[in-house]
Design an enzyme around this catalytic site. Structure first.
Site, PDB file in Angstrom:
ATOM      1  CG  ASP A   8     -50.977  25.821   0.951  1.00  0.00           C
ATOM      2  OD1 ASP A   8     -50.529  24.660   0.986  1.00  0.00           O
ATOM      3  OD2 ASP A   8     -52.058  26.142   1.476  1.00  0.00           O
ATOM      4  CG  ASP A  58     -54.873  19.604   2.923  1.00  0.00           C
ATOM      5  OD1 ASP A  58     -55.814  18.800   2.817  1.00  0.00           O
ATOM      6  OD2 ASP A  58     -54.982  20.826   2.658  1.00  0.00           O
ATOM      7  CE  LYS A  60     -58.762  19.802   0.892  1.00  0.00           C
ATOM      8  NZ  LYS A  60     -57.391  20.349   0.839  1.00  0.00           N
ATOM      9  CG  LEU A  61     -55.489  10.237   0.144  1.00  0.00           C
ATOM     10  CD1 LEU A  61     -54.968   8.957   0.767  1.00  0.00           C
ATOM     11  CD2 LEU A  61     -54.688  10.592  -1.097  1.00  0.00           C
ATOM     12  CE1 TYR A  62     -65.048  10.106  -3.299  1.00  0.00           C
ATOM     13  CE2 TYR A  62     -65.036  12.313  -4.246  1.00  0.00           C
ATOM     14  CZ  TYR A  62     -65.719  11.167  -3.883  1.00  0.00           C
ATOM     15  OH  TYR A  62     -67.075  11.082  -4.094  1.00  0.00           O
ATOM     16  CG  ASP A  63     -59.303   6.044  -6.379  1.00  0.00           C
ATOM     17  OD1 ASP A  63     -60.090   5.225  -6.905  1.00  0.00           O
ATOM     18  OD2 ASP A  63     -58.328   6.529  -6.985  1.00  0.00           O
ATOM     19  NE  ARG A 177     -57.626  34.701   4.489  1.00  0.00           N
ATOM     20  CZ  ARG A 177     -57.370  33.447   4.154  1.00  0.00           C
ATOM     21  NH1 ARG A 177     -57.122  32.550   5.099  1.00  0.00           N
ATOM     22  NH2 ARG A 177     -57.353  33.079   2.892  1.00  0.00           N
ATOM     23  N   GLY A 206     -52.689  30.233   6.465  1.00  0.00           N
ATOM     24  CA  GLY A 206     -51.690  30.199   5.407  1.00  0.00           C
ATOM     25  C   GLY A 206     -51.218  31.572   4.997  1.00  0.00           C
ATOM     26  NE  ARG A 207     -54.610  32.383   0.464  1.00  0.00           N
ATOM     27  CZ  ARG A 207     -55.510  31.957  -0.412  1.00  0.00           C
ATOM     28  NH1 ARG A 207     -55.470  32.397  -1.659  1.00  0.00           N
ATOM     29  NH2 ARG A 207     -56.438  31.107  -0.065  1.00  0.00           N
TER      30      ARG A 207
END
EC number: 4.1.1.23
Length: 227
Positions: A8, A58, A60-63, A177, A206-207
């Site tokens: 990201d 990633d 996150k499909l939504y329909d 974490r 990620g971070r």
């Protein structure tokens, strides 16, 4: 348990440089909405050229069901190994998606998103009018019955999902974490040991990796703790 590194970062070049830094390590790469909207399929192809990383897209499909099923068929044409949809889309959408994908000779893994790890109990209730635990049980049940491969959830719901479905139903847990770093905008976070205790199949980090001075060293340390 497998490590999935969230790419990201702010630019295409940063993604590719991170891929080069991590070349040869046994891990998955997560490409999220920001990176995919910015760089598209060329980023997926470029990462695969650096090393044949397995990719979790990633989005996150939504329909509505037909729109989601059409989109998932297009995603299956990409060189990705896993993607996700929102369980909130409902059983009809999930069944239609899996019917389409199972007709293909080869398909990616499909996971359903339960409750975003940015939600705490109060905010989740204000949206869904039920507590997280009950919603996750409901979402996991319909996802499993629809033929999906697993769920995206916090560590704290992983065991609940497996108990409610099957030990083989995948749980992918963001908000990790590894060594108790700052949680940033995540609410339901955990460390590696907690993920192990709750039988997570994938942890997403990620971070703590991409903001580190030596991302490869951090990944190697995490992978050592996953053994």
């Amino acid at each position: 348990m497998k490590l999935c590194v969230a790419f990201d970062v702010a630019s295409y070049d940063e993604c590719i440089n991170l891929a080069k830094e991590l070349k040869g390590l046994d891990l998955w790469v997560k490409i999220g909405l920001r990176s995919y909207l910015r760089d598209g399929v060329k980023l997926l192809e470029a990462i695969k050229k650096v090393d044949n990383f397995k990719i979790f897209l990633d989005l996150k499909l939504y329909d509505i069901p037909n729109t989601m099923a059409d989109a998932c068929e297009e995603l299956a044409k990409l060189d990705v190994n896993m993607f996700n949809i929102h369980a909130s889309a409902g059983k009809s959408a999930m069944c239609m998606i899996m019917e389409r994908l199972n007709a293909l000779s080869k398909r990616p893994l499909v996971l359903a998103v339960s409750a975003l790890t940015s939600f705490d109990e109060q905010e989740f209730f204000s949206v869904y009018k039920q507590d997280i635990k009950q919603a996750v049980k409901d979402f996991s049940k319909i996802s499993y019955e629809s033929g999906l491969d697993g769920m995206v959830c916090s560590v704290y719901e992983s065991l609940l999902i497996k108990e409610n479905t099957s030990a083989n139903f995948i749980t992918l847990t963001p908000g990790i974490r590894p060594f108790k770093e700052n949680s940033d905008d995540q609410k339901r976070v955990a460390d590696i040991q907690c993920a192990k205790d709750n039988l997570s199949d994938f942890i997403v980090v990620g971070r703590p990796i991409y903001k580190a001075k030596e991302p490869r060293r951090i990944c190697e340390n995490i992978l050592e703790h996953l053994k």
